[in-house]
Each structure stands twice: as C-alpha cells, then as structure tokens.
Design a protein around this motif. Sequence first.
Motif, PDB file in Angstrom:
ATOM      1  N   TYR A   8       0.751  -1.276  -0.126  1.00  0.00           N
ATOM      2  CA  TYR A   8       0.022  -0.016  -0.135  1.00  0.00           C
ATOM      3  C   TYR A   8       0.871   1.295   0.022  1.00  0.00           C
ATOM      4  O   TYR A   8       0.643   2.206  -0.903  1.00  0.00           O
ATOM      5  CB  TYR A   8      -0.797  -0.018   1.120  1.00  0.00           C
ATOM      6  CG  TYR A   8      -1.992   0.870   1.587  1.00  0.00           C
ATOM      7  CD1 TYR A   8      -3.281   0.763   1.135  1.00  0.00           C
ATOM      8  CD2 TYR A   8      -1.569   2.121   1.894  1.00  0.00           C
ATOM      9  CE1 TYR A   8      -4.379   1.873   1.680  1.00  0.00           C
ATOM     10  CE2 TYR A   8      -2.575   3.290   2.079  1.00  0.00           C
ATOM     11  CZ  TYR A   8      -3.961   3.006   1.953  1.00  0.00           C
ATOM     12  OH  TYR A   8      -4.616   3.972   2.572  1.00  0.00           O
ATOM     13  N   MET A  29       1.150   4.233  -2.733  1.00  0.00           N
ATOM     14  CA  MET A  29       1.011   5.820  -2.438  1.00  0.00           C
ATOM     15  C   MET A  29       2.185   6.630  -2.717  1.00  0.00           C
ATOM     16  O   MET A  29       1.582   7.926  -3.072  1.00  0.00           O
ATOM     17  CB  MET A  29       0.652   5.752  -0.788  1.00  0.00           C
ATOM     18  CG  MET A  29       0.282   7.045  -0.260  1.00  0.00           C
ATOM     19  SD  MET A  29      -0.746   7.083   1.365  1.00  0.00           S
ATOM     20  CE  MET A  29      -0.494   8.698   1.927  1.00  0.00           C
ATOM     21  N   ASP A  54       1.756   7.492  -6.296  1.00  0.00           N
ATOM     22  CA  ASP A  54       0.653   8.409  -6.486  1.00  0.00           C
ATOM     23  C   ASP A  54       1.194   9.837  -6.377  1.00  0.00           C
ATOM     24  O   ASP A  54       0.796  10.894  -7.173  1.00  0.00           O
ATOM     25  CB  ASP A  54      -0.436   8.399  -5.145  1.00  0.00           C
ATOM     26  CG  ASP A  54      -1.285   7.251  -5.443  1.00  0.00           C
ATOM     27  OD1 ASP A  54      -1.147   6.219  -6.440  1.00  0.00           O
ATOM     28  OD2 ASP A  54      -1.730   6.616  -4.169  1.00  0.00           O
TER      29      ASP A  54
HETATM   30  N1  TRP Z   1      -3.903   6.507   2.110  1.00  0.00           N
HETATM   31  C1  TRP Z   1      -4.684   7.470   2.071  1.00  0.00           C
HETATM   32  C2  TRP Z   1      -5.839   7.387   3.187  1.00  0.00           C
HETATM   33  O1  TRP Z   1      -6.128   6.282   3.229  1.00  0.00           O
HETATM   34  C3  TRP Z   1      -5.166   7.791   0.694  1.00  0.00           C
HETATM   35  C4  TRP Z   1      -4.180   7.895  -0.381  1.00  0.00           C
HETATM   36  C5  TRP Z   1      -3.731   7.282  -1.283  1.00  0.00           C
HETATM   37  C6  TRP Z   1      -3.602   9.224  -0.500  1.00  0.00           C
HETATM   38  N2  TRP Z   1      -2.768   7.784  -2.200  1.00  0.00           N
HETATM   39  C7  TRP Z   1      -2.499   9.013  -1.695  1.00  0.00           C
HETATM   40  C8  TRP Z   1      -3.429  10.443   0.125  1.00  0.00           C
HETATM   41  C9  TRP Z   1      -1.593   9.909  -1.872  1.00  0.00           C
HETATM   42  C10 TRP Z   1      -2.464  11.185  -0.287  1.00  0.00           C
HETATM   43  C11 TRP Z   1      -1.611  11.014  -1.217  1.00  0.00           C
HETATM   44  O2  TRP Z   1      -6.230   8.368   3.576  1.00  0.00           O
END
Ligand code: TRP
Length: 346
Positions: free
Chosen positions: A133, A137, A140
């Motif tokens: 995970y 992220m 992202d």
């Molecule tokens: N993991 C974050 C949450 O649960 C959501 C998320 C996924 C996120 N990718 C991201 C937040 C990139 C900021 C940047 O809230």
Amino acid sequence: MTKPVILTGVRANNDLHVGNYFGAILPIIDMARRRSAEYTVNLFIPDLHSFTTPIDHSQLFDSIMNNARVYTAAGLPLDDDAIQLYRQSYVPAHSELTIILNNFVGFGEMERMTQFKDRSRSNDRVSVGLFDYPVLMASDILLYNARYVPVGDDQTQHLEITRDIAERMNHKFGELFTVPEPVAKQHQFFGKDQGLRIKDLQNPAKKMSKSDETGKGVIFLNDTPAAARKKIMSAATDSLGRVHYDKEAQPGISNLLEILTLVRQANGRAVSLQQTIGEFTGLERYGEFKKIVADEMSEFLASFQARLAQVDDDTILRKLESSEITANQTANQTLLRVQKAIGLRR
Ligand code: TRP
C-alpha cells in the motif's frame, strides 16, 4: 512556468457520514478552492487502494462516482482547470511505477509501517496489496511532482516513506523526483488541526465511524432529516445538567457544541466555536439544546441532499475524463524519466 502541485487522495467510501464530511471532505474542497489560483490541485480517488480492506466489489464503481458527486455537492468547482479530479486506476502509470519502486524498497521498511502492523493484526489473511500500500501511495505522489500533500495523522508515516524513496532514487539516479515537503512543513502550510473531529453520538469517546454497528451514533449524509433528528435527540450526554464545553467531563455535550458550530457554518452562519459556546453555556435543559442542534442538522441535510440531487453525472464524467487525459500526460512523463534512468528505455 509550472505551478507547485498540491495532491491528495480520498478513498472511495460507500456510506459517508457527517464526520467524513466536516473532518475531511469539506476542508479539502475549501483548500482546493482557495489555492487553485497559485497551485495545481490534484484530487484523486485511489480506487486501487480500496481492496486493502474488505469491500463489496459490485458497489465499488458506483461508490467512486458517488464520492465525486459528494465533492461536487460540497462545492468542488468542476469548471476550474487548475483542479484535477481523476481516478487512480485510469492512470496506469501508478501501477507501473509501483512495480518499479518495489525493487528499491526494503521488506523490513514496509513491515514497520504502523498501519500495516495494525491491520494485519486484526486480519487473518494479510494480502500483498496491503503490504505494498505505501509504495502505491508513493507512486501516487511522485508521479505528479507534488510538493504539498495534506493527509491525516494516520498517513504521515506513509508520507515520510515517500520522501525516503524519492531521496533514495534521486541519490542513485540523479534528479528524478520532486521530494514532497516534510510533515512539519505540511502542517505549517495547511494549518494543523483543520476542522473539528466529530465524535460518535452514542459514544463520544470515539470518532464517528461507519463501523459503528447500530448506526445510532452516526449521521450518514443520506439519512433523512427526521432520522438525523432522532439520533441527535437521543445522543448520550451526562448527568451534570448544564451545558459546558469540557471534553473530559462532558464529552457528549462538547461534541454537540462542535457539531452545532460546523452545521451552522455550513448553513451560511459565520459563527465560531467560541461564539457557540458563549451562547449556550449554562443552559440547563439539554432537550432544548439538542432541539437546536437537530434543527440545524436537518436544515443542513435537506439542503445538502437537494444539492446532491442536482449534481449531473455527465458533467462529472466529463471532468474525470478530461482530468485523466492531463494526469496521464504528466504521469507518463515522470514514468519515462524513471524508465530511462533505470535502463528500461533509451
Ligand atoms: N492512504 C490515504 C488514506 O487512506 C489515501 C491516499 C492514497 C493518499 N494515495 C494517496 C493520500 C496519496 C495522499 C496522497 O487516506
């Protein structure tokens, strides 16, 4: 000249409640509106992150759309080109960069992530997806050269690991990634303690959360105003019999004072928590106080639901699709830079 990038992801969630709305959604939408003149704001729905908790797959597509509808009803301006709204899985570079970065991240590093440790303790089938995970992220964030990433406290460790990964890659391969600002700087930029944290109405010691089994302590955004009224009228209070803002001694009453402040603001009355406290402190009839909270909540839900009903799905889909074109362009540029640096491309 490119503007600095603010990026955040909000997970698709089927039954959003007023705790999500006032604690996360509304502050993000307000931030996006305020900042979009000077920053590029990327709001995305991390749909590939949804499988890390058990979900109903037949509902996923619709809950993603529903989240976009809720943001729109909360005031997200779909016609602002400086704000991008996209779905993670519509930009394949997220997955591809994750597979690459996986090779530069240690097993031990991932094992130490507290969210992984917490979730794997309560889960007997721990998936590789949950383990990985944080790398997804990091992808992202790094694909878009994001500087500012507003996240809740539960995500700050993931932001730190993103910085570590970016620095490590830059050190090994030259300037590949923009390193996002450290957590302390993020707090300075966004203001710490944004928004009040709404508590469960039946158990004000814990955060309002959809995992509450009875649903009596949680006001969902799609509750009827009458149902919400009932929940507020039966909220747990205390036996002190005087309204007073004291989170230790009177957590239920304090929660209602905070809720009242937030819904009044949403209803267009610019009152601060201090003003609300000043107005009601000393009142001895809890029923009367609760009725005022219930009235404001009903007004909020009725007008929010009316706005939601007017949101047009075609407009949302057009926004998603046009943002996804832009997002793919930016993400693919970064991906190509990485692919070249590691020897996959010339
Ligand atoms: N993991 C974050 C949450 O649960 C959501 C998320 C996924 C996120 N990718 C991201 C937040 C990139 C900021 C940047 O809230």
